[in-house]
Design an enzyme around this catalytic site. Structure first.
Site, PDB file in Angstrom:
ATOM      1  CB  ALA A 154      62.253  48.152  -3.464  1.00  0.00           C
ATOM      2  CE1 TYR A 155      62.136  47.839   4.897  1.00  0.00           C
ATOM      3  CE2 TYR A 155      59.977  48.836   5.235  1.00  0.00           C
ATOM      4  CZ  TYR A 155      61.076  48.181   5.734  1.00  0.00           C
ATOM      5  OH  TYR A 155      61.131  47.854   7.069  1.00  0.00           O
ATOM      6  CB  ALA A 156      55.823  49.160   0.082  1.00  0.00           C
ATOM      7  CB  SER A 158      60.563  43.476   0.195  1.00  0.00           C
ATOM      8  OG  SER A 158      60.716  44.517   1.145  1.00  0.00           O
TER       9      SER A 158
END
Length: 250
Positions: A154-156, A158
């Site tokens: 999710a972080y990557a 986003s």
């Protein structure tokens, strides 16, 4: 060096009460900007530190995971300061899970804070900037804007999207006098990386790849933030500025 002065300007810094956001807010204040700090929780010490530079500093609470309340947040910001000249989208969250087991709720939280809220805030505060033909927006990316990371889908996603969103806004707004750029920190000694720092083996591997041989400190971002917020960067649009001790070039 008046190119780098920000006297009379007002900056809104999300996540500005601690960590990277605080480092940038302090730099902007030293250059003369008034500061609005936006975060879930207040930090009176940060407010006091910034006011020592002789500028105004206000804290406005916000939960960026609830994008439906950002219009009300903006109203509160404009009650505190009539004008926002500089928007620094620094607040971020990283929730780690193996991709096969990534909970949808955590995915939504990360995407809302790191991407959807940034999209909304750029539109909300970018509109008046376009009307005035003057404004600076600094979106804060990550090494995972370029790399896939591990257990951080999710972080990557986003942060990769954030870099493309920066380019999309800049393509439309550069001619309107609004500079939209992305500041990309590497590995910094902050709460977000606490688990990595405590993992001695992982931390050692990270340090081995950083040519400068140390983790970044929040104050290492101050100069780049001032440059990107000031007249010195007036012809820079859609750019990504790496502050990573040389990590990505290794």
């Amino acid at each position: 060096m008046n190119l780098f002065r920000l006297d009379g300007e007002t900056a809104l810094v999300t996540g500005g009460v601690r960590g990277l956001g605080k480092g940038m807010a302090m730099g902007l204040a030293q250059a003369g900007a008034n500061i609005v700090l936006a975060a879930r929780h207040d930090n009176p010490d940060t407010v006091r530190e910034i006011r020592r530079f002789g500028v105004r500093c206000t804290y406005v609470p916000v939960d960026l995971s609830d994008v439906d309340k950002l219009d009300a947040f903006a109203d509160a910001v404009f009650r505190a300061e009539s004008r926002i000249d500089i928007l620094v989208n620094c607040a971020g969250v990283n929730l780690r899970h193996p991709s096969i087991d990534f909970p949808k709720r955590d995915w939504d939280t990360v995407l809302n804070v790191n991407l959807n809220a940034v999209f909304c805030l750029c539109r909300i505060f970018g509109g008046p900037m376009i009307e005035r033909k003057h404004g600076k927006i600094i979106n804060v990316g990550s090494l995972l804007s370029y790399q896939g990371g591990y257990t951080a889908a999710a972080y990557a996603a986003s942060k990769g999207a954030l870099m493309q969103l920066t380019k999309a806004f800049s393509n439309e707004w550069a001619k309107e006098g609004v500079n939209v750029n992305c500041l990309v920190p590497g590995y910094f000694d902050t709460d977000l990386n606490e688990a990595l720092i405590k993992d001695e083996a992982r931390s050692e591997r990270i340090l081995e790849r950083i040519p400068q041989g140390r983790w970044g400190k929040p104050e290492d971002l101050a100069g780049a933030a001032v440059f990107m917020a000031s007249a010195a960067s007036d012809y820079m649009n859609g750019a990504a500025v790496l502050i990573d001790g040389g990590w990505l070039g290794r």
